[in-house]
Structures are given as structure tokens and as C-alpha cells.
Design a protein around this motif. Structure first.
Motif, PDB file in Angstrom:
ATOM      1  N   TYR A  61       9.588  -3.224  64.215  1.00 40.92           N
ATOM      2  CA  TYR A  61       9.057  -4.362  63.485  1.00 40.92           C
ATOM      3  C   TYR A  61       8.425  -5.340  64.476  1.00 40.92           C
ATOM      4  O   TYR A  61       8.614  -5.232  65.685  1.00 40.92           O
ATOM      5  CB  TYR A  61      10.135  -5.056  62.657  1.00 40.92           C
ATOM      6  CG  TYR A  61      11.356  -5.462  63.444  1.00 40.92           C
ATOM      7  CD1 TYR A  61      12.495  -4.669  63.445  1.00 40.92           C
ATOM      8  CD2 TYR A  61      11.375  -6.642  64.183  1.00 40.92           C
ATOM      9  CE1 TYR A  61      13.612  -5.031  64.169  1.00 40.92           C
ATOM     10  CE2 TYR A  61      12.489  -7.010  64.903  1.00 40.92           C
ATOM     11  CZ  TYR A  61      13.609  -6.201  64.895  1.00 40.92           C
ATOM     12  OH  TYR A  61      14.715  -6.557  65.618  1.00 40.92           O
ATOM     13  N   GLN A  77       7.365  -9.681  64.808  1.00 42.93           N
ATOM     14  CA  GLN A  77       7.607 -11.000  64.244  1.00 42.93           C
ATOM     15  C   GLN A  77       6.518 -11.981  64.655  1.00 42.93           C
ATOM     16  O   GLN A  77       5.879 -11.813  65.701  1.00 42.93           O
ATOM     17  CB  GLN A  77       8.955 -11.542  64.736  1.00 42.93           C
ATOM     18  CG  GLN A  77      10.140 -10.682  64.380  1.00 42.93           C
ATOM     19  CD  GLN A  77      11.447 -11.292  64.875  1.00 42.93           C
ATOM     20  OE1 GLN A  77      11.464 -12.233  65.654  1.00 42.93           O
ATOM     21  NE2 GLN A  77      12.546 -10.752  64.393  1.00 42.93           N
ATOM     22  N   TYR A  79       5.980 -16.283  65.100  1.00 39.00           N
ATOM     23  CA  TYR A  79       6.611 -17.591  65.198  1.00 39.00           C
ATOM     24  C   TYR A  79       5.535 -18.656  65.312  1.00 39.00           C
ATOM     25  O   TYR A  79       4.435 -18.404  65.808  1.00 39.00           O
ATOM     26  CB  TYR A  79       7.505 -17.675  66.454  1.00 39.00           C
ATOM     27  CG  TYR A  79       8.780 -16.862  66.382  1.00 39.00           C
ATOM     28  CD1 TYR A  79       8.758 -15.485  66.512  1.00 39.00           C
ATOM     29  CD2 TYR A  79      10.013 -17.485  66.205  1.00 39.00           C
ATOM     30  CE1 TYR A  79       9.933 -14.738  66.447  1.00 39.00           C
ATOM     31  CE2 TYR A  79      11.189 -16.754  66.145  1.00 39.00           C
ATOM     32  CZ  TYR A  79      11.139 -15.378  66.268  1.00 39.00           C
ATOM     33  OH  TYR A  79      12.308 -14.654  66.211  1.00 39.00           O
ATOM     34  N   PHE A  86      10.659 -19.224  63.475  1.00 45.48           N
ATOM     35  CA  PHE A  86      10.391 -17.914  62.877  1.00 45.48           C
ATOM     36  C   PHE A  86       9.625 -18.076  61.571  1.00 45.48           C
ATOM     37  O   PHE A  86      10.003 -18.888  60.708  1.00 45.48           O
ATOM     38  CB  PHE A  86      11.719 -17.195  62.637  1.00 45.48           C
ATOM     39  CG  PHE A  86      11.613 -15.917  61.873  1.00 45.48           C
ATOM     40  CD1 PHE A  86      12.068 -15.824  60.577  1.00 45.48           C
ATOM     41  CD2 PHE A  86      11.050 -14.793  62.465  1.00 45.48           C
ATOM     42  CE1 PHE A  86      11.983 -14.632  59.869  1.00 45.48           C
ATOM     43  CE2 PHE A  86      10.961 -13.598  61.770  1.00 45.48           C
ATOM     44  CZ  PHE A  86      11.420 -13.516  60.473  1.00 45.48           C
ATOM     45  N   LEU A 114       8.518 -11.431  59.442  1.00 42.31           N
ATOM     46  CA  LEU A 114       8.717 -10.149  60.102  1.00 42.31           C
ATOM     47  C   LEU A 114       8.008  -9.084  59.281  1.00 42.31           C
ATOM     48  O   LEU A 114       8.052  -9.113  58.050  1.00 42.31           O
ATOM     49  CB  LEU A 114      10.213  -9.856  60.202  1.00 42.31           C
ATOM     50  CG  LEU A 114      10.690  -8.509  60.737  1.00 42.31           C
ATOM     51  CD1 LEU A 114      12.055  -8.667  61.418  1.00 42.31           C
ATOM     52  CD2 LEU A 114      10.810  -7.471  59.632  1.00 42.31           C
ATOM     53  N   LEU A 170       3.001 -17.411  68.004  1.00 39.81           N
ATOM     54  CA  LEU A 170       3.429 -16.377  68.937  1.00 39.81           C
ATOM     55  C   LEU A 170       3.856 -15.126  68.180  1.00 39.81           C
ATOM     56  O   LEU A 170       4.522 -15.222  67.149  1.00 39.81           O
ATOM     57  CB  LEU A 170       4.622 -16.845  69.776  1.00 39.81           C
ATOM     58  CG  LEU A 170       4.464 -18.092  70.656  1.00 39.81           C
ATOM     59  CD1 LEU A 170       4.880 -19.339  69.903  1.00 39.81           C
ATOM     60  CD2 LEU A 170       5.282 -17.969  71.928  1.00 39.81           C
ATOM     61  N   MET A 201      10.557  -6.333  69.725  1.00 34.61           N
ATOM     62  CA  MET A 201      11.839  -5.970  70.316  1.00 34.61           C
ATOM     63  C   MET A 201      11.634  -4.850  71.325  1.00 34.61           C
ATOM     64  O   MET A 201      11.125  -3.780  70.986  1.00 34.61           O
ATOM     65  CB  MET A 201      12.824  -5.539  69.229  1.00 34.61           C
ATOM     66  CG  MET A 201      14.232  -5.341  69.726  1.00 34.61           C
ATOM     67  SD  MET A 201      14.981  -6.882  70.316  1.00 34.61           S
ATOM     68  CE  MET A 201      15.382  -7.676  68.762  1.00 34.61           C
ATOM     69  N   ASN A 249      17.137  -2.546  74.912  1.00 34.72           N
ATOM     70  CA  ASN A 249      18.361  -3.325  75.079  1.00 34.72           C
ATOM     71  C   ASN A 249      18.340  -4.630  74.288  1.00 34.72           C
ATOM     72  O   ASN A 249      18.859  -5.649  74.747  1.00 34.72           O
ATOM     73  CB  ASN A 249      18.611  -3.623  76.559  1.00 34.72           C
ATOM     74  CG  ASN A 249      20.071  -3.928  76.853  1.00 34.72           C
ATOM     75  OD1 ASN A 249      20.957  -3.536  76.100  1.00 34.72           O
ATOM     76  ND2 ASN A 249      20.325  -4.633  77.926  1.00 34.72           N
ATOM     77  N   ASN A 250      17.744  -4.586  73.114  1.00 36.69           N
ATOM     78  CA  ASN A 250      17.729  -5.757  72.231  1.00 36.69           C
ATOM     79  C   ASN A 250      17.107  -6.986  72.875  1.00 36.69           C
ATOM     80  O   ASN A 250      17.595  -8.100  72.694  1.00 36.69           O
ATOM     81  CB  ASN A 250      19.155  -6.088  71.770  1.00 36.69           C
ATOM     82  CG  ASN A 250      19.569  -5.271  70.567  1.00 36.69           C
ATOM     83  OD1 ASN A 250      18.755  -4.591  69.958  1.00 36.69           O
ATOM     84  ND2 ASN A 250      20.835  -5.320  70.245  1.00 36.69           N
ATOM     85  N   ARG A 251      16.077  -6.785  73.653  1.00 41.20           N
ATOM     86  CA  ARG A 251      15.385  -7.910  74.273  1.00 41.20           C
ATOM     87  C   ARG A 251      14.120  -8.217  73.470  1.00 41.20           C
ATOM     88  O   ARG A 251      13.188  -7.417  73.439  1.00 41.20           O
ATOM     89  CB  ARG A 251      15.007  -7.573  75.725  1.00 41.20           C
ATOM     90  CG  ARG A 251      16.199  -7.297  76.623  1.00 41.20           C
ATOM     91  CD  ARG A 251      15.730  -6.900  78.023  1.00 41.20           C
ATOM     92  NE  ARG A 251      15.061  -7.999  78.704  1.00 41.20           N
ATOM     93  CZ  ARG A 251      15.683  -8.951  79.377  1.00 41.20           C
ATOM     94  NH1 ARG A 251      16.994  -8.937  79.473  1.00 41.20           N
ATOM     95  NH2 ARG A 251      15.003  -9.913  79.969  1.00 41.20           N
ATOM     96  N   LEU A 252      14.089  -9.393  72.822  1.00 38.07           N
ATOM     97  CA  LEU A 252      12.919  -9.799  72.056  1.00 38.07           C
ATOM     98  C   LEU A 252      11.919 -10.433  73.004  1.00 38.07           C
ATOM     99  O   LEU A 252      12.206 -11.463  73.631  1.00 38.07           O
ATOM    100  CB  LEU A 252      13.319 -10.780  70.953  1.00 38.07           C
ATOM    101  CG  LEU A 252      12.220 -11.146  69.958  1.00 38.07           C
ATOM    102  CD1 LEU A 252      11.822  -9.930  69.133  1.00 38.07           C
ATOM    103  CD2 LEU A 252      12.675 -12.281  69.046  1.00 38.07           C
ATOM    104  N   ALA A 253      10.739  -9.799  73.105  1.00 38.79           N
ATOM    105  CA  ALA A 253       9.710 -10.278  74.023  1.00 38.79           C
ATOM    106  C   ALA A 253       8.598 -10.947  73.238  1.00 38.79           C
ATOM    107  O   ALA A 253       8.239 -10.492  72.151  1.00 38.79           O
ATOM    108  CB  ALA A 253       9.152  -9.121  74.841  1.00 38.79           C
ATOM    109  N   PHE A 254       8.031 -12.000  73.817  1.00 41.36           N
ATOM    110  CA  PHE A 254       7.015 -12.802  73.146  1.00 41.36           C
ATOM    111  C   PHE A 254       5.669 -12.702  73.858  1.00 41.36           C
ATOM    112  O   PHE A 254       5.607 -12.585  75.085  1.00 41.36           O
ATOM    113  CB  PHE A 254       7.429 -14.273  73.127  1.00 41.36           C
ATOM    114  CG  PHE A 254       8.538 -14.594  72.172  1.00 41.36           C
ATOM    115  CD1 PHE A 254       9.858 -14.327  72.506  1.00 41.36           C
ATOM    116  CD2 PHE A 254       8.270 -15.159  70.935  1.00 41.36           C
ATOM    117  CE1 PHE A 254      10.882 -14.617  71.628  1.00 41.36           C
ATOM    118  CE2 PHE A 254       9.290 -15.459  70.050  1.00 41.36           C
ATOM    119  CZ  PHE A 254      10.602 -15.182  70.387  1.00 41.36           C
TER     120      PHE A 254
END
Lengths: 115, 111
Positions: free
Chosen positions: B32, B34, B36, B46, B49, B89, B93, B96-101
Motif C-alpha cells: 500500500y 499513503q 500525508y 495522514f 491509504l 508527502l 512501507m 522491517n516495518n519502516r515507513l519511508a517518506f
């Protein structure tokens, strides 16, 4: 709910001093994230916690940075000693789950200036 | 390496028109994506999504598309208003569950 609360809003410190940033996540959120935002690099994830346990600190730039979460309602990010290149806006965010399906809720940030 | 790219130039648009922003990504296989909104001196908020199996998602005057073949998302603000002026923005994801922007794209709606 008051949202994610960060303090202080602004911090100006001299190079070499210790800086402590504080965060109170939303009650019931199991995940807490520390991000840093600069014009050059945008938002960078520094570290995140799940149920107060640090899960991934690979974004922490140097050993000068440390983060703790002693309980579900409080976290700190400490820089010791601080350097001018640490100047940035530091955000804390929390979420219900690590998959971010509902999005992250960010605090208003701490603007850090190291002179 | 993984990249999320958004236009660094501000988008100036007349009130009432549709603003369209682009988010391109490389070396991600996101389930997915997202979007912002960030106002000056505030943290990102937020908005919505969109999942990989959804072509389009709408929320009020916002519309998002997601093309996993092109590795691109488009973000539209229809009937734009001065209050829509902000930086937007996109986020993905990573491992390792790191949400990058992405770095964000500023929109300025001119009355």
C-alpha cells in the motif's frame, strides 16, 4: 485525546551539550517512532519501539544518539554531545500497529538548533 | 537503492482548479501507499491509504491512483481552495516495518 505531545517545541543549545527530546504517544498505540526532518534528506526514521521495546535503531546516525521508552506513555531521544549537523526538526509519531494501515499520528515536532 | 521521488518544485495553482502531484518509487514492492499533508511548523497528518489492488481511492475532494506497474501514485485535489496550500508527502512501507517518506511537494493555491 490530545494527540502525540512533544516537548520542547524549540531547543537552542551549544555544541557539545546534551539534548533531551520528549514524547508522549497516544494512549493505546503500541508503536512509537522517532523521525528527523531536514530540507536535504526529508523525513528519516531514526528508531521505533513496539510495546516499549526498541525494534529497529538502524536509522540512528551515531552513538551520540540514544532513545528510551521506559513506559507506554513516555519516550526520550537524547543527543550527547550535540553537534551543529544535528540541527533539524525531530518528530515523534505513534500508531496502533506497525503496518501503519491507519497511518501514523505525528506530534508537532521539536526544532533543534545546535550552535 | 530504494527511492521515493516527488517533485521538488512548488505547484502554484489557481483556486478551483485541480492540483495533481506525482510520487514515483524505485526498489519497493509496497502492499500500500499513503499520503500525508504537512503544514509549516506542524507534523505530517495522514490523509489516506491506497492498497496495491486498488486503482483509485477517493476521500472528499482528494483522489489517489496507484499504478504498481509504473511504480507511481498520483494525488489529485479537485476544486482546490487556498486552505489546501500545504506540503504533501507520499509514504511507503519498506523492510522491517519502516515507513519511508518522500521529501514532499508543496502546493500553493492562489485565490
Amino acid at each position: 485525546d490530545a494527540g502525540v505531545i512533544q516537548s520542547p517545541r524549540h531547543e537552542v543549545t551549544e555544541m557539545g551539550q546534551e539534548v533531551t527530546l520528549r514524547c508522549k504517544p497516544i494512549s493505546g498505540h503500541d508503536y512509537l517512532f522517532w523521525y528527523r526532518q531536514t530540507m536535504m534528506r526529508g523525513l528519516e526514521l531514526l528508531i521505533y519501539f513496539n510495546n516499549n521495546v526498541p525494534i529497529d535503531d538502524s536509522g540512528m546516525p551515531e552513538d551520540r544518539f540514544s532513545a528510551k521508552m521506559p513506559n507506554a506513555s513516555f519516550s526520550t531521544l537524547k543527543i550527547q554531545p550535540s553537534e551543529p549537523r544535528d540541527s533539524a526538526v525531530y518528530f515523534c509519531a505513534s500508531s496502533l500497529n506497525g503496518e501503519a494501515i491507519s497511518g501514523y499520528t505525528f506530534g508537532s515536532g521539536t526544532r533543534l538548533t545546535v550552535v | 537503492s530504494q527511492k521515493i521521488e516527488q517533485n521538488s518544485e512548488a505547484l502554484n495553482i489557481q483556486e478551483g482548479k485541480t492540483a495533481t502531484l506525482t510520487c514515483n518509487y524505485t526498489n519497493y514492492s509496497p502492499a500500500y501507499l499513503q499520503w500525508y499533508r504537512q503544514d509549516p511548523g506542524r507534523g505530517p497528518v495522514f490523509l489516506l491509504l491506497i492498497r496495491e489492488n486498488e486503482k483509485e481511492k477517493r476521500k472528499e475532494r482528494l483522489k489517489v491512483t496507484f499504478d504498481t506497474t509504473l511504480k507511481q501514485s498520483l494525488f489529485h485535489i479537485t476544486a482546490s481552495q487556498p486552505a489546501d496550500s500545504a506540503t504533501y508527502l507520499c509514504a511507503l512501507m519498506g523492510g522491517n516495518n519502516r515507513l519511508a517518506f518522500g521529501k514532499g511537494n508543496q502546493v500553493v493555491v492562489i485565490p
